[in-house]
Design a protein around this motif. Structure first.
Motif, PDB file in Angstrom:
ATOM      1  N   ASP A  13       0.853  -1.181   0.000  1.00 47.11           N
ATOM      2  CA  ASP A  13       0.000   0.000   0.000  1.00 47.11           C
ATOM      3  C   ASP A  13       0.887   1.229   0.000  1.00 47.11           C
ATOM      4  O   ASP A  13       2.093   1.133  -0.004  1.00 47.11           O
ATOM      5  CB  ASP A  13      -0.988  -0.010   1.173  1.00 47.11           C
ATOM      6  CG  ASP A  13      -0.300  -0.117   2.531  1.00 47.11           C
ATOM      7  OD1 ASP A  13       0.841   0.358   2.661  1.00 47.11           O
ATOM      8  OD2 ASP A  13      -0.907  -0.665   3.454  1.00 47.11           O
ATOM      9  N   ASP A  14       0.302   2.362  -0.008  1.00 43.45           N
ATOM     10  CA  ASP A  14       1.053   3.619  -0.089  1.00 43.45           C
ATOM     11  C   ASP A  14       1.162   4.299   1.267  1.00 43.45           C
ATOM     12  O   ASP A  14       1.235   5.518   1.344  1.00 43.45           O
ATOM     13  CB  ASP A  14       0.379   4.557  -1.096  1.00 43.45           C
ATOM     14  CG  ASP A  14       0.455   4.019  -2.507  1.00 43.45           C
ATOM     15  OD1 ASP A  14       1.457   3.369  -2.829  1.00 43.45           O
ATOM     16  OD2 ASP A  14      -0.492   4.256  -3.274  1.00 43.45           O
ATOM     17  N   THR A  15       1.203   3.538   2.339  1.00 46.01           N
ATOM     18  CA  THR A  15       1.235   4.150   3.662  1.00 46.01           C
ATOM     19  C   THR A  15       2.656   4.388   4.182  1.00 46.01           C
ATOM     20  O   THR A  15       2.817   4.940   5.253  1.00 46.01           O
ATOM     21  CB  THR A  15       0.462   3.292   4.683  1.00 46.01           C
ATOM     22  OG1 THR A  15       1.089   2.007   4.776  1.00 46.01           O
ATOM     23  CG2 THR A  15      -0.993   3.152   4.278  1.00 46.01           C
ATOM     24  N   ASP A  16       3.686   3.979   3.440  1.00 46.03           N
ATOM     25  CA  ASP A  16       5.057   4.192   3.893  1.00 46.03           C
ATOM     26  C   ASP A  16       5.374   5.682   3.832  1.00 46.03           C
ATOM     27  O   ASP A  16       5.160   6.342   2.825  1.00 46.03           O
ATOM     28  CB  ASP A  16       6.030   3.409   3.018  1.00 46.03           C
ATOM     29  CG  ASP A  16       7.444   3.463   3.555  1.00 46.03           C
ATOM     30  OD1 ASP A  16       7.611   3.444   4.791  1.00 46.03           O
ATOM     31  OD2 ASP A  16       8.390   3.540   2.752  1.00 46.03           O
ATOM     32  N   ASN A  17       5.864   6.200   4.963  1.00 44.60           N
ATOM     33  CA  ASN A  17       6.227   7.612   5.014  1.00 44.60           C
ATOM     34  C   ASN A  17       7.366   7.771   6.010  1.00 44.60           C
ATOM     35  O   ASN A  17       7.892   6.790   6.526  1.00 44.60           O
ATOM     36  CB  ASN A  17       5.016   8.471   5.383  1.00 44.60           C
ATOM     37  CG  ASN A  17       4.422   8.084   6.719  1.00 44.60           C
ATOM     38  OD1 ASN A  17       5.135   8.006   7.732  1.00 44.60           O
ATOM     39  ND2 ASN A  17       3.124   7.851   6.765  1.00 44.60           N
ATOM     40  N   ALA A  18       7.736   9.003   6.292  1.00 52.33           N
ATOM     41  CA  ALA A  18       8.876   9.271   7.169  1.00 52.33           C
ATOM     42  C   ALA A  18       8.675   8.756   8.592  1.00 52.33           C
ATOM     43  O   ALA A  18       9.633   8.611   9.337  1.00 52.33           O
ATOM     44  CB  ALA A  18       9.168  10.768   7.198  1.00 52.33           C
ATOM     45  N   MET A  19       7.446   8.457   8.982  1.00 56.08           N
ATOM     46  CA  MET A  19       7.190   7.955  10.330  1.00 56.08           C
ATOM     47  C   MET A  19       6.925   6.442  10.358  1.00 56.08           C
ATOM     48  O   MET A  19       6.680   5.881  11.404  1.00 56.08           O
ATOM     49  CB  MET A  19       6.005   8.700  10.951  1.00 56.08           C
ATOM     50  CG  MET A  19       6.280  10.182  11.167  1.00 56.08           C
ATOM     51  SD  MET A  19       7.814  10.508  12.088  1.00 56.08           S
ATOM     52  CE  MET A  19       7.435   9.778  13.655  1.00 56.08           C
ATOM     53  N   SER A  20       6.964   5.803   9.189  1.00 55.81           N
ATOM     54  CA  SER A  20       6.729   4.359   9.137  1.00 55.81           C
ATOM     55  C   SER A  20       7.828   3.623   9.893  1.00 55.81           C
ATOM     56  O   SER A  20       8.972   4.075   9.971  1.00 55.81           O
ATOM     57  CB  SER A  20       6.713   3.886   7.684  1.00 55.81           C
ATOM     58  OG  SER A  20       5.653   4.472   6.984  1.00 55.81           O
ATOM     59  N   ASP A  21       7.455   2.462  10.406  1.00 54.65           N
ATOM     60  CA  ASP A  21       8.445   1.684  11.133  1.00 54.65           C
ATOM     61  C   ASP A  21       9.404   0.993  10.167  1.00 54.65           C
ATOM     62  O   ASP A  21       9.155   0.894   8.970  1.00 54.65           O
ATOM     63  CB  ASP A  21       7.769   0.665  12.053  1.00 54.65           C
ATOM     64  CG  ASP A  21       6.979  -0.378  11.302  1.00 54.65           C
ATOM     65  OD1 ASP A  21       6.564  -0.122  10.157  1.00 54.65           O
ATOM     66  OD2 ASP A  21       6.772  -1.452  11.866  1.00 54.65           O
ATOM     67  N   ILE A  22      10.525   0.543  10.704  1.00 54.00           N
ATOM     68  CA  ILE A  22      11.540  -0.177   9.946  1.00 54.00           C
ATOM     69  C   ILE A  22      11.572  -1.597  10.486  1.00 54.00           C
ATOM     70  O   ILE A  22      11.663  -1.807  11.699  1.00 54.00           O
ATOM     71  CB  ILE A  22      12.925   0.488  10.112  1.00 54.00           C
ATOM     72  CG1 ILE A  22      12.876   1.918   9.558  1.00 54.00           C
ATOM     73  CG2 ILE A  22      14.013  -0.347   9.442  1.00 54.00           C
ATOM     74  CD1 ILE A  22      14.101   2.735   9.905  1.00 54.00           C
ATOM     75  N   ASP A  23      11.497  -2.572   9.582  1.00 55.96           N
ATOM     76  CA  ASP A  23      11.545  -3.974   9.968  1.00 55.96           C
ATOM     77  C   ASP A  23      12.926  -4.522   9.634  1.00 55.96           C
ATOM     78  O   ASP A  23      13.389  -4.401   8.500  1.00 55.96           O
ATOM     79  CB  ASP A  23      10.474  -4.774   9.229  1.00 55.96           C
ATOM     80  CG  ASP A  23       9.079  -4.283   9.580  1.00 55.96           C
ATOM     81  OD1 ASP A  23       8.787  -4.210  10.779  1.00 55.96           O
ATOM     82  OD2 ASP A  23       8.308  -3.966   8.670  1.00 55.96           O
ATOM     83  N   LEU A  24      13.584  -5.112  10.611  1.00 55.84           N
ATOM     84  CA  LEU A  24      14.952  -5.589  10.458  1.00 55.84           C
ATOM     85  C   LEU A  24      15.036  -7.047  10.879  1.00 55.84           C
ATOM     86  O   LEU A  24      14.539  -7.413  11.942  1.00 55.84           O
ATOM     87  CB  LEU A  24      15.897  -4.735  11.320  1.00 55.84           C
ATOM     88  CG  LEU A  24      17.365  -5.118  11.361  1.00 55.84           C
ATOM     89  CD1 LEU A  24      18.013  -4.872  10.005  1.00 55.84           C
ATOM     90  CD2 LEU A  24      18.083  -4.315  12.436  1.00 55.84           C
ATOM     91  N   ILE A  25      15.645  -7.857  10.037  1.00 53.74           N
ATOM     92  CA  ILE A  25      15.933  -9.244  10.387  1.00 53.74           C
ATOM     93  C   ILE A  25      17.437  -9.350  10.559  1.00 53.74           C
ATOM     94  O   ILE A  25      18.199  -8.923   9.678  1.00 53.74           O
ATOM     95  CB  ILE A  25      15.468 -10.209   9.278  1.00 53.74           C
ATOM     96  CG1 ILE A  25      13.956 -10.183   9.170  1.00 53.74           C
ATOM     97  CG2 ILE A  25      15.966 -11.622   9.556  1.00 53.74           C
ATOM     98  CD1 ILE A  25      13.412 -10.980   8.010  1.00 53.74           C
ATOM     99  N   VAL A  26      17.866  -9.882  11.670  1.00 50.90           N
ATOM    100  CA  VAL A  26      19.282 -10.104  11.934  1.00 50.90           C
ATOM    101  C   VAL A  26      19.494 -11.612  11.954  1.00 50.90           C
ATOM    102  O   VAL A  26      18.855 -12.326  12.723  1.00 50.90           O
ATOM    103  CB  VAL A  26      19.713  -9.477  13.278  1.00 50.90           C
ATOM    104  CG1 VAL A  26      21.186  -9.758  13.540  1.00 50.90           C
ATOM    105  CG2 VAL A  26      19.428  -7.983  13.282  1.00 50.90           C
TER     106      VAL A  26
END
Length: 82
Positions: A13-26
Motif C-alpha cells: 500500500d502507499d502508507t510508507d512515510n517518514a514515520m513508518s516503522d523499519i523492519d529488520l531481520i538479523v
C-alpha cells in the motif's frame, strides 16, 4: 553476526512515510540484549520505530524452507546492511 536485512512488509500500500516503522531481520549470533540496546540508539537517531527479529543461521534456513511468509521475505525486496 552474519546478515542484517531491512525488508519491506508483505502488504502493498502507499502508507510508507517518514514515520513508518523499519523492519529488520538479523541472522547470526548476537547477544539479544546488546543488539536491542544498539538498535534502540539507531531508532532514536532515525526517529522511526525499529522492529527486529534475531535468528540463528540454521533457524533461518529452516524457516525459509517451511514458512511461506519467511520464504517470501527471503525472495522479496530488501536492503542488506553491513
Amino acid at each position: 553476526m552474519q546478515t542484517h536485512t531491512i525488508f519491506q512488509p508483505l502488504r502493498r500500500d502507499d502508507t510508507d512515510n517518514a514515520m513508518s516503522d523499519i523492519d529488520l531481520i538479523v541472522i547470526g549470533s548476537a547477544p539479544f540484549i546488546e543488539l536491542s540496546a544498539a538498535l534502540q540508539s539507531v531508532e532514536v537517531k532515525l526517529m522511526r520505530p525499529l522492529n527486529f527479529s534475531l535468528y540463528e543461521p540454521a533457524e533461518w534456513r529452516g524457516l525459509v524452507a517451511t514458512d511461506t511468509v519467511v520464504a517470501q521475505i527471503e525472495k522479496g525486496a530488501r536492503l542488506t546492511v553491513i
